[in-house]
Design an enzyme around this catalytic site. Structure first.
Site, PDB file in Angstrom:
ATOM      1  N   HIS A 264      -7.302  -2.882   9.580  1.00 27.43           N
ATOM      2  CA  HIS A 264      -9.188  -3.612   9.549  1.00 27.43           C
ATOM      3  C   HIS A 264      -9.955  -3.775  10.661  1.00 27.43           C
ATOM      4  CE1 HIS A 264      -5.790  -5.377   5.859  1.00 27.43           C
ATOM      5  NE2 HIS A 264      -6.283  -4.560   6.110  1.00 27.43           N
TER       6      HIS A 264
ATOM      7  N   GLU B  43       0.804  -1.282  -0.317  1.00 33.12           N
ATOM      8  CA  GLU B  43       0.411   0.126  -0.158  1.00 33.12           C
ATOM      9  C   GLU B  43       0.777   1.233  -0.279  1.00 33.12           C
ATOM     10  OE1 GLU B  43      -2.856  -0.516  -0.545  1.00 33.12           O
ATOM     11  OE2 GLU B  43      -4.194  -2.451   0.221  1.00 33.12           O
TER      12      GLU B  43
END
Ligand code: 13P
Ligand code: ZN
Length: 271
Positions: free
Chosen positions: A141, A116
């Site tokens: 998450h 990312e």
């Protein structure tokens, strides 16, 4: 040269990743953190002329030329950072061409930075244009935030209103609201560009059915934003299916904004 294993920034990365793992925000290799560090600070621990290897980034990060980041590795588990930081973390510098990362320390097993990185570096560029003091981009998450993105319309105004009304502190912590992206393929330049665009307006960006991005001047600010959104999402998921006996109204939110002198998204209220 000082011992890097005693560097406060390394210790804070180890503590933060361990904390996030134990909170359940980062299963397996889920999540990533990047932290822009002053060259003078890193130079106390590392020879900045010693580039271990170079790694292409796959995108142009020219505005960050010469900037140094400590960043989590791709495929690496947050739970393992504490026990082996030199394998699970790396310190990189963006080279003069803007598209190469120079590895100064870490990724000892031949690994590399998070997949990312586009979303991180592009968001650093965005946030610095809004707040030159911004240093951290954090992705994870958390359970209830992800659950909420399954059942709540992915609309910024609607999701912000819902989060603000879950608990009194929400509007105080994120008065600008939260940005929301639709489901997208992760790890791409496209999701990086979309996240960075949202970061011009918001310090929190939800990735529908994936996770959350937060940013801040330090680890506490970025983490504090994420844990507050997660707490509000938890309240929503615990109560959304139940009849409401009490609710924070738009008038209550206006009163909070006045009390805490908040520069909030007035167009997100029905007043
Ligand atoms: P990395 O292991 O590449 O950091 O990816 C984890 C993740 O959360 C992808 O969105
Ligand atoms: Zn992710």
């Amino acid at each position: 040269m000082k011992n890097i294993f005693e560097a406060p920034f390394l210790i804070e990365m180890m503590r933060t990743t361990a904390n996030m793992y134990r909170l359940g925000y980062d299963e397996r290799n889920g999540g990533n953190i990047s932290w822009m560090l002053p060259a003078e600070t890193v130079g106390e621990y590392l020879d900045l002329d010693n580039v271990i290897r170079t790694i292409p980034t796959g995108f142009d990060a020219s505005p960050l030329k010469g900037k140094i980041f400590i960043v989590t590795g791709t495929g690496k588990y947050f739970k393992n950072v504490e026990v082996d930081p030199e394998t699970n973390l790396g310190i990189i510098r963006i080279a003069a061409d803007g598209t190469t990362a120079e590895l100064l320390w870490g990724f000892k097993d031949g690994g590399k930075f998070t997949s990312e990185l586009p979303a991180h570096l592009m968001s650093h560029i965005s946030r610095m244009s809004i707040d030159p003091e911004n240093r951290i981009i954090m992705h994870c998450h958390p359970d209830y935030t992800l659950a909420m993105t399954q059942v709540h319309p992915a609309d910024e105004r609607a999701i912000t209103r819902t989060l603000w009304k879950q608990m009194t502190e929400s509007i105080v912590v994120f008065p600008e609201g939260v940005g929301v992206l639709p489901w997208m393929v992760c790890g791409t330049n496209a999701i990086g560009e979309a996240t960075a665009e949202k970061m011009k307006e918001y310090r929190i960006v939800l990735w529908t059915l994936h996770g959350i991005y937060g940013c801040g001047r330090d680890m506490d600010e970025a983490f504090g934003l994420i844990e507050t959104v997660e707490k509000a999402a938890k309240m929503y998921m615990l109560t959304a299916h139940l009849p409401k006996a009490n609710e924070i109204t738009d008038e209550n939110l206006v009163d909070l904004a006045a009390r805490f002198n908040l520069n909030y998204r007035k167009d997100f209220l029905d007043i």
